[in-house]
Enzyme design. Structure first.
Site, PDB file in Angstrom:
ATOM      1  N   GLY A 196      56.419  54.256  34.475  1.00  0.00           N
ATOM      2  CA  GLY A 196      56.403  55.210  33.170  1.00  0.00           C
ATOM      3  C   GLY A 196      57.006  55.771  32.615  1.00  0.00           C
ATOM      4  N   GLY A 251      55.499  55.033  42.470  1.00  0.00           N
ATOM      5  CA  GLY A 251      56.175  54.454  41.781  1.00  0.00           C
ATOM      6  C   GLY A 251      55.717  54.055  39.979  1.00  0.00           C
ATOM      7  CD  GLU A 252      50.122  53.064  37.492  1.00  0.00           C
ATOM      8  OE1 GLU A 252      50.027  52.890  38.760  1.00  0.00           O
ATOM      9  OE2 GLU A 252      49.469  52.974  36.512  1.00  0.00           O
ATOM     10  NE  ARG A 253      50.918  59.288  38.932  1.00  0.00           N
ATOM     11  CZ  ARG A 253      50.388  60.054  40.350  1.00  0.00           C
ATOM     12  NH1 ARG A 253      51.182  60.300  40.992  1.00  0.00           N
ATOM     13  NH2 ARG A 253      48.843  60.193  40.255  1.00  0.00           N
TER      14      ARG A 253
END
Lengths: 382, 255
Positions: free
Chosen positions: A249, A244-246
């Site tokens: 981002g 999810g972070e990727r």
């Protein structure tokens, strides 16, 4: 035409967030960059406006939204003009909190998730260590049973966004050295727990409005109800978080790339040299064509990936491709744009050098280019 | 308290609007939004209506104008009325006022009508007064603060020098300035709820108006760009300056 990830309602939310960012955040960008931080009220204000944790259900402070809404917010935050603000907010609402929602108990959600989404508490995510970055499995922070049903944590964490002022930390620890990937556990740790210390505020190239900490954990005692998720499952849980972070981002960085592209395009139409606008020289026209093509390709790959996740897939390979490609493209775009601006891009007043500096992190944070290539190539049986 | 807010959908509020061959703004096929000035009257209405009141948004315009109602509903308005009729294309202020007044009359038990000071596209700044006249209601303009106490409207009316305190009976028509409040941003929840809120679409005949009532009596004959401002004169010599300023003011018949 709207990508199927979005509906007319997503675009209405986009207008709301854009108005907020342009009128309440962007005017402060210079000042926050200079001061190396932005005030806590931004978290609270965004919580009050319902712009934090938009994908979580209403009972946990969210708005019951979907991936499209999260991407809209990440994209519009890029308009702040100071990358660190969007990054810090994303850490709070899209990186540190999703594991609490997905793996936490009801009591943990009430105590940690709800105040974070309301913006009443600031949260950080403790993964990286001085001796373990890309090699997550190499982390050395230990959690051992204290004999009373609780845990004692010892170790160090570094490059922790929001870490200087966080109220609590989602912490990755190793609870069993012998168990390989099954020896990791996540904890929710209040930063005022004895033994939890911010040892340094790190200075850095870009993302200067966001605070970055080094943390020391010295015999930090945590009760068992603050173990997040399942004991021994921390590695898989944090790998899920990183996906999810990727995505988020990449959304913020591609949007940032487009903004600098548009600004540079307008400049190239106005700025004259050798008797014509600089954008009219073939060498520059072709640069714009290439940049637009690459940004669009990155954006479409991002949207398709988010849509796949929204529809129930877990597209790890595609996410790694988005992360890798968007980092490379946005860095190329920032570099070309700065060149097109020439001296004006190198001077701080246009904000181009800041975007150029901020973008360099995209190829490092949340998983380096090299790690993304490892993940992608592993799916090819190599 | 039940409040009717007159809202307008305007083309491209942040960009440069385009003019059509009829010397009117191109309104169809272009991006548009609720007039930013109207966001303040919607906000004022939501604050005044409180938890038990009702805010009705009224607009007249092409199909896309429903976007203005949606924005107001997503801010928290309760229902929308859209007057949509081909015969209204090219309507002037008087025709628009007749149509909006006819809609307001149909709103049983309304206490107050709010509007922006002037639209961001047309800038005539006369519509709310015309509506008040047609409804035979008192009209207070340039409100920077609106309150209702004991059934009486209390308004701080912005003037060049400061503000006037004005009281008037209800119902009334009030125009709200941009300084009156900070409009809220619609949340995702508000945006989703807006889809479920009641929305009426009415034609000219639904309003009981005749073809004659909606026939524009004004016509835009032509457009001329405003002459660019000439560069001012800069006097750099401090010895010379006082004399030249006096000379300039005398010539301008100021002194």
């Amino acid at each position: 035409m709207l990508h199927p990830l979005f509906t007319e309602e997503h675009e209405q939310l986009r207008r709301s967030v854009r108005q907020f960012v342009e009128s309440e955040l962007a005017p402060h960008a210079q000042e926050w960059e200079r001061e190396g931080g932005f005030p806590d009220w931004v978290f609270k204000r965004m919580g009050d406006l319902g712009f934090m944790g938009v994908r979580f259900p209403e009972e946990y402070g969210g708005q019951g939204g979907d991936w499209g809404h999260s991407i809209v917010i990440a994209e519009e935050m890029a308009r702040c003009g100071s990358g660190g603000v969007g990054m810090a907010i994303a850490v709070q609402s899209e990186m540190a909190t999703p594991p609490i929602f997905k793996f936490g108990t009801e009591a943990q959600k009430q105590r940690f998730l709800l105040p974070a989404i309301k913006g009443e508490k600031i949260v950080c995510l403790g993964i990286t260590e001085p001796n373990a970055g890309s090699d997550v499995a190499g982390i050395e922070t230990t959690a051992r049973p204290d004999g009373d049903g609780g845990w004692v944590i010892n170790g160090r964490k570094i490059f922790i966004t929001n870490g200087v002022r966080a109220d609590f930390c989602v912490l990755v620890t190793r609870n069993d050295k012998e168990a390989g990937h099954h020896g990791f556990s996540l904890f929710l740790v209040d930063t005022d727990t004895p033994g939890f210390e911010v040892s340094r505020k790190l200075d850095k190239l870009g993302m200067r409005s966001s605070d970055t900490a080094e943390l020391v954990l010295d015999d930090v005692r945590v009760p068992s109800e603050q173990l997040l998720g399942e004991q021994g499952h921390g590695f898989v849980e944090i790998m899920w978080e990183l996906q999810g972070e990727r995505v988020i981002g990449a959304a913020g960085s591609i949007a940032g790339g487009w903004l600098v592209f548009e600004k540079t395009l307008a400049y190239a139409k106005e700025r004259h040299a050798f008797g014509r606008p600089i954008g009219r020289f073939q060498v520059n026209r072709h640069k714009f064509a290439t940049m637009a093509t690459e940004l669009e390709a990155a954006r479409q790959l991002l949207y398709d990936t988010a849509l796949a996740w929204e529809r129930g897939e877990y597209p790890v390979k595609q996410i790694s491709m988005v992360k890798l490609y968007s980092g490379l493209v946005v860095n190329r775009v920032m570099n070309e744009c700065l060149q097109l601006w020439g001296g004006m891009g190198y001077a701080t007043e246009t904000g181009i050098e800041r975007a150029w500096r901020d973008s360099r992190l995209l190829r490092i944070g949340g998983g380096t280019d090299e790690i993304m290539r490892e993940i992608i190539s592993k799916t090819m049986g190599l | 308290m039940n409040i009717v807010v007159l809202v307008k959908y305007i083309p491209n509020p942040e960009g440069t609007p385009e003019m059509g061959p009829d010397h009117r703004l191109k309104r169809e096929g272009v991006e548009g939004a609720l007039d930013p000035g109207d966001e303040h009257s919607v906000e004022a209405a939501l604050q005044l209506a409180g938890s038990d009141g009702e805010v009705t948004l009224v607009t007249m315009g092409p199909e896309a104008a429903v976007g203005a109602l949606r924005r107001g509903l997503s801010m928290g308005g309760h229902k929308g009325v859209h007057v949509l009729d081909d015969s209204l294309k090219g309507a002037d202020v008087l025709v628009t006022a007749r149509v909006l007044a006819a809609v307001v009359k149909r709103q049983a038990g309304f206490d107050l009508v709010l509007a922006g000071v002037e639209s961001t596209d047309g800038y005539t700044g006369t519509l709310p007064m015309a509506v008040a006249e047609l409804l035979d209601l008192p009209n207070v303009t340039f409100a920077r603060k609106v309150e209702v106490a004991d059934g009486t409207l209390k308004v701080e009316r912005q003037t060049e020098a400061g503000y006037d305190e004005v009281e008037c009976p209800l119902p009334a028509v009030v125009t709200v300035t941009a300084g009156a409040n900070e409009p809220r941003y619609p949340t995702l929840k508000g945006i989703m709820q807006a889809k479920q809120k009641p929305m009426d679409t009415l034609s000219v005949s639904d309003l009981g108006l005749s073809a004659e009532d909606v026939k524009a009596t004004q016509e835009v004959m032509g457009l001329e760009p405003v002459a660019a401002k000439e560069a001012g004169e800069v006097i750099e010599d401090p010895e010379e300056a006082p004399g030249r300023v006096v000379e300039f003011l005398t010539k301008a018949k100021v002194i």
